[in-house]
Write a protein that holds these residues in place. Structure first.
Motif, short mmCIF file in Angstrom:
data_model
loop_
_atom_site.label_atom_id
_atom_site.label_comp_id
_atom_site.label_asym_id
_atom_site.label_seq_id
_atom_site.Cartn_x
_atom_site.Cartn_y
_atom_site.Cartn_z
N LEU A 162 0.87 -1.18 0.00
CA LEU A 162 0.00 0.00 0.00
C LEU A 162 0.90 1.23 0.00
CD1 LEU A 162 -2.64 1.67 0.47
CD2 LEU A 162 -2.28 1.29 2.92
N ILE A 163 0.65 2.15 -0.92
CA ILE A 163 1.37 3.42 -0.95
C ILE A 163 0.39 4.49 -0.48
CG2 ILE A 163 2.64 5.07 -2.37
CD1 ILE A 163 3.13 2.65 -4.32
N LEU A 164 0.69 5.10 0.64
CA LEU A 164 -0.19 6.07 1.27
C LEU A 164 0.50 7.42 1.37
CD1 LEU A 164 -2.75 6.87 2.97
CD2 LEU A 164 -1.49 6.07 4.99
N SER A 165 -0.01 8.40 0.65
CA SER A 165 0.53 9.76 0.71
C SER A 165 -0.48 10.66 1.42
CB SER A 165 0.79 10.31 -0.70
OG SER A 165 1.60 9.43 -1.45
N GLU A 166 0.03 11.53 2.31
CA GLU A 166 -0.86 12.35 3.13
C GLU A 166 -0.23 13.70 3.46
OE1 GLU A 166 -4.12 11.24 5.28
OE2 GLU A 166 -4.10 10.71 3.16
N LYS A 167 -1.07 14.69 3.65
CA LYS A 167 -0.65 15.91 4.31
C LYS A 167 -0.72 15.65 5.82
CE LYS A 167 -1.63 20.87 4.70
NZ LYS A 167 -2.54 21.97 4.30
N ILE A 168 0.31 16.00 6.55
CA ILE A 168 0.38 15.63 7.96
C ILE A 168 0.34 16.85 8.87
CG2 ILE A 168 1.62 13.48 7.57
CD1 ILE A 168 4.14 15.21 8.65
N ALA A 169 0.09 16.57 10.13
CA ALA A 169 0.23 17.57 11.19
C ALA A 169 1.55 17.30 11.91
CB ALA A 169 -0.93 17.46 12.17
N GLY A 170 2.13 18.34 12.49
CA GLY A 170 3.35 18.16 13.26
C GLY A 170 3.08 17.41 14.56
N GLU A 171 4.14 16.84 15.14
CA GLU A 171 4.00 16.07 16.38
C GLU A 171 3.70 16.97 17.58
OE1 GLU A 171 3.83 12.87 16.58
OE2 GLU A 171 4.47 12.34 14.55
N ASP A 172 4.02 18.26 17.48
CA ASP A 172 3.67 19.21 18.53
C ASP A 172 3.37 20.56 17.87
OD1 ASP A 172 6.18 20.60 18.11
OD2 ASP A 172 7.15 19.09 19.36
N LEU A 178 5.92 25.29 12.18
CA LEU A 178 7.04 25.36 11.25
C LEU A 178 6.68 24.76 9.90
CD1 LEU A 178 10.00 25.86 10.48
CD2 LEU A 178 10.54 23.62 11.51
N LEU A 179 6.05 23.58 9.91
CA LEU A 179 5.69 22.91 8.67
C LEU A 179 4.68 23.75 7.87
CD1 LEU A 179 5.34 19.20 9.89
CD2 LEU A 179 7.24 20.22 8.61
N VAL A 180 3.71 24.33 8.57
CA VAL A 180 2.72 25.18 7.89
C VAL A 180 3.39 26.41 7.30
CG1 VAL A 180 0.71 26.67 8.25
CG2 VAL A 180 0.76 24.38 9.26
N GLU A 181 4.30 27.02 8.07
CA GLU A 181 5.02 28.20 7.59
C GLU A 181 5.82 27.88 6.33
OE1 GLU A 181 8.75 31.01 9.04
OE2 GLU A 181 7.60 29.91 10.54
N LEU A 182 6.52 26.74 6.34
CA LEU A 182 7.32 26.35 5.17
C LEU A 182 6.43 26.05 3.97
CD1 LEU A 182 9.95 24.10 6.97
CD2 LEU A 182 10.37 26.33 5.91
N HIS A 183 5.30 25.41 4.22
CA HIS A 183 4.38 25.11 3.13
C HIS A 183 3.84 26.38 2.51
CE1 HIS A 183 0.29 23.48 1.68
NE2 HIS A 183 1.18 23.34 0.72
N HIS A 184 3.48 27.33 3.34
CA HIS A 184 2.97 28.60 2.81
C HIS A 184 4.05 29.35 2.04
CE1 HIS A 184 -0.61 28.91 5.87
NE2 HIS A 184 -0.70 27.90 5.03
N ALA A 185 5.29 29.25 2.50
CA ALA A 185 6.40 29.88 1.76
C ALA A 185 6.56 29.23 0.39
CB ALA A 185 7.69 29.76 2.57
N PHE A 186 6.38 27.91 0.34
CA PHE A 186 6.45 27.17 -0.92
C PHE A 186 5.36 27.66 -1.87
CE2 PHE A 186 4.66 23.64 -3.41
CZ PHE A 186 5.77 23.23 -4.13
N PRO A 210 -5.62 16.64 8.77
CA PRO A 210 -4.33 15.96 8.80
C PRO A 210 -4.04 15.33 10.16
CG PRO A 210 -3.99 18.32 9.02
CD PRO A 210 -5.48 18.10 8.84
N GLU A 211 -3.18 14.32 10.14
CA GLU A 211 -2.76 13.65 11.38
C GLU A 211 -1.25 13.53 11.39
OE1 GLU A 211 -5.88 10.42 12.64
OE2 GLU A 211 -5.53 10.24 10.49
N THR A 212 -0.71 13.13 12.52
CA THR A 212 0.74 13.01 12.64
C THR A 212 1.25 11.73 11.97
OG1 THR A 212 0.64 11.80 14.73
CG2 THR A 212 0.66 14.22 14.86
#
Length: 244
Positions: A162-172, A178-186, A210-212
């Protein structure tokens, strides 16, 4: 129609009311541009899905692309396994997306693809050597995710993946910010304005949950997959390969 007509400008104008995101005709018309400018590494994920399909597809088995959208993963798999006697099944519940996918299948000379307009939760999974959920599971309600994965595992061959691709949430909270900030910069680097980013996020807020990474791995193990490996990550977009 000019190429500019296919550019994603769905949220370029300020909207008084932001409706929940749906895969309708407007989205289908610009989806290729939307996803390439919104999901970092998307082209690499699609290319690698084909390579993994070539490695794991068994002759006489079924390959599923669940939530196929415009059929990019199906095309990638089909081109890599053209020399094998496999059945490709592309499923999406949005007729507008599936129609565009059918055009891609014809363009890439994949007439044998079985395109199914259906909710992925209602599709029979059997004799599967490769199953793809490419940014699809995230649109299901949380309590519907495990049953679908269990159904996929039950219909999968022991040698399958199974190949599972997802948008995730950070662990904290800090990692998530940080991940959201980088994505928005992208997205800004790809020409989206802050207004477009804000309005698109509002449209997706109640639709895409999204989940972790840890949560995804736990659920995949609970569904019966013994080996789960993270093979891709760029900011808050990841892909796993799970094996029985």
């Amino acid at each position: 129609m000019s190429n500019s007509d296919f550019r994603d400008q769905l949220y370029a104008r300020r909207q008084d009311r932001i409706d929940s995101f749906t895969f309708d005709e407007r989205v289908a018309a610009v989806f290729s541009d939307m996803i390439s400018r919104s999901v970092p590494g998307y082209a690499s994920i699609i290319g690698m899905i084909g390579i993994m399909a070539r490695k794991h597809a068994l002759a006489g088995s079924n390959l599923y692309d669940l939530g196929c959208s415009l059929g990019a993963a199906t095309v990638s798999m089909g081109r890599e396994i053209a020399d094998r006697d496999c059945r490709l099944i592309a499923v999406d519940n949005a007729q507008a997306m599936l129609q565009k996918a059918g055009e891609q299948f014809s363009l890439h000379d994949l007439p044998s693809v079985e395109a199914v307009c259906s909710d992925i939760r209602d599709v029979d999974i059997s004799n599967a050597s490769v199953v793809v959920l490419n940014f699809t599971l995230q649109f299901l309600a949380l309590d519907e995710r495990l049953p679908l994965l269990q159904k996929i595992r039950a219909g999968m061959l022991d040698e399958g993946v199974l190949i599972l691709s997802e948008k995730i949430a950070g662990e904290d909270e800090q990692e998530d910010a940080l991940l959201v900030e980088l994505h928005h910069a992208f997205k800004r680097a790809n020409g989206y304005t802050d207004l477009e980013i804000s309005q698109k996020r509002a449209a997706l807020e109640e639709v895409l949950v999204p989940e972790t990474i840890a949560m995804h791995k736990r659920r995949l193990h609970e569904a019966g997959f013994k080996r789960v490996d993270l093979w891709f990550q760029c900011f808050n977009f990841v892909s796993f390969i799970a094996r029985p």
